[in-house]
Enzyme design. Sequence first.
Site, short mmCIF file in Angstrom:
data_model
loop_
_atom_site.label_atom_id
_atom_site.label_comp_id
_atom_site.label_asym_id
_atom_site.label_seq_id
_atom_site.Cartn_x
_atom_site.Cartn_y
_atom_site.Cartn_z
N CYS A 1 1.14 -1.28 0.18
CA CYS A 1 -0.18 -0.30 0.11
C CYS A 1 0.41 1.58 0.03
CB CYS A 1 -0.84 0.23 0.62
SG CYS A 1 -1.76 1.36 1.56
N CYS B 1 -0.25 4.12 2.10
CA CYS B 1 -0.08 3.69 3.48
C CYS B 1 1.57 4.23 3.72
CB CYS B 1 -0.43 2.02 3.99
SG CYS B 1 -1.77 1.59 3.37
N ASP B 2 2.16 4.33 2.60
CA ASP B 2 3.95 4.00 3.48
C ASP B 2 4.57 4.58 2.75
OD1 ASP B 2 2.87 2.07 5.54
OD2 ASP B 2 2.86 -0.11 4.07
#
Length: 316
Positions: A140, A143-144
């Site tokens: 992701c 997200c990261d």
Amino acid sequence: MATATENERVHCLIIGSGPAGYTAAIYASRANLKPVLYQGIQPGGQLTITTEVENYPGYADGIQGPEMMVDFEKQAKRMGADIRYGLATKVDFSSQPYKVQIDEEKWIEADSVVIATGASAKWLGLESEQRLNGYGVSACAVCDGFFFRGKEVAIVGAGDTAAEEALYLSKLCTTVHMFIRRDAMRASKVMQERVFNTANIKVYWNTDTEEVIGDKHVTSVKIKNNKTGEKQEIPIGGFFVAIGHQPNSDIFKGWLDMDEAGYIKTIPGTSKTNIEGVFAAGDVQDKIYRQAVTAAGSGCMAALDAERYLGAKGIH
Ligand code: NDP
């Protein structure tokens, strides 16, 4: 096997909290089915790990995925749905009422069940990918990606997700190395154009990932051109996998008919599964369209199918 005593009994149990689950909850609430919805491990579903959603009708200026899912939840709650945090861990569809176990503990008995458990990211299957998962390996970017600001990263995949994530990473990272296993991308033309027109995305055609390298954190990746056999090692800080998804249908195996990839089969034009009173909606039963709007539409169908089913059974 579930015990029949002291279980909570509900008319309509909805499993999953993406667009399909919440839409089913909105419709089921308005039909007075008093639905109980269990959100699962990722409340809000896959849209909570995306950025801008530009193609959901009604949001004329676009909306952030997580914000949209908060709106869905609010709307379902406002209609009266009972929304709970918890994961369905087992089912027993052998007889009515159907039984669904939550968090490996309590069992719920349900006159009808709407399955809207969605799909999850796929992995390449490399040992090094799993070992370094969370230490530079991620599925992701949204997200990261933040953790890799100012670094070089790599991404595998050639669909719309990979294109979208590569573009996202290109804004944070110095270079995005994009590994594509064929000589063409599956992504829509418009997304491809955006990738090709982004100076710091470097596309590698016919390229397989052999190994992600790193002791405690990812430090580089070994790739191989599957046409020429040429190998390279590229220094990177982050390795992103964006190669599609698999349906979250494991707990229904043995009960529901599925295709070879595990997508639940529904009777075309309906949300009905092979077990009457059990309905499926959204990505867990759709490998073709997989859009928020189609998931929402099928969630609506599932609630209407459940309402008709319960009505015909005389359960109100
Ligand atoms: P897709 O299934 O569309 O694409 C997966 C990609 O990963 C393919 O290019 C595939 O390659 C590649 N791949 C699969 N396995 C491997 C592997 N082992 N090694 C290397 N590459 C691999 O998945 P997406 O998640 O990209 O998209 C899913 C759906 O969601 C699509 O319908 C897409 O259009 C939609 N979507 C729409 C968006 C939007 O409209 N904004 C954004 C994101 C997704 P190959 O092509 O060779 O099979």
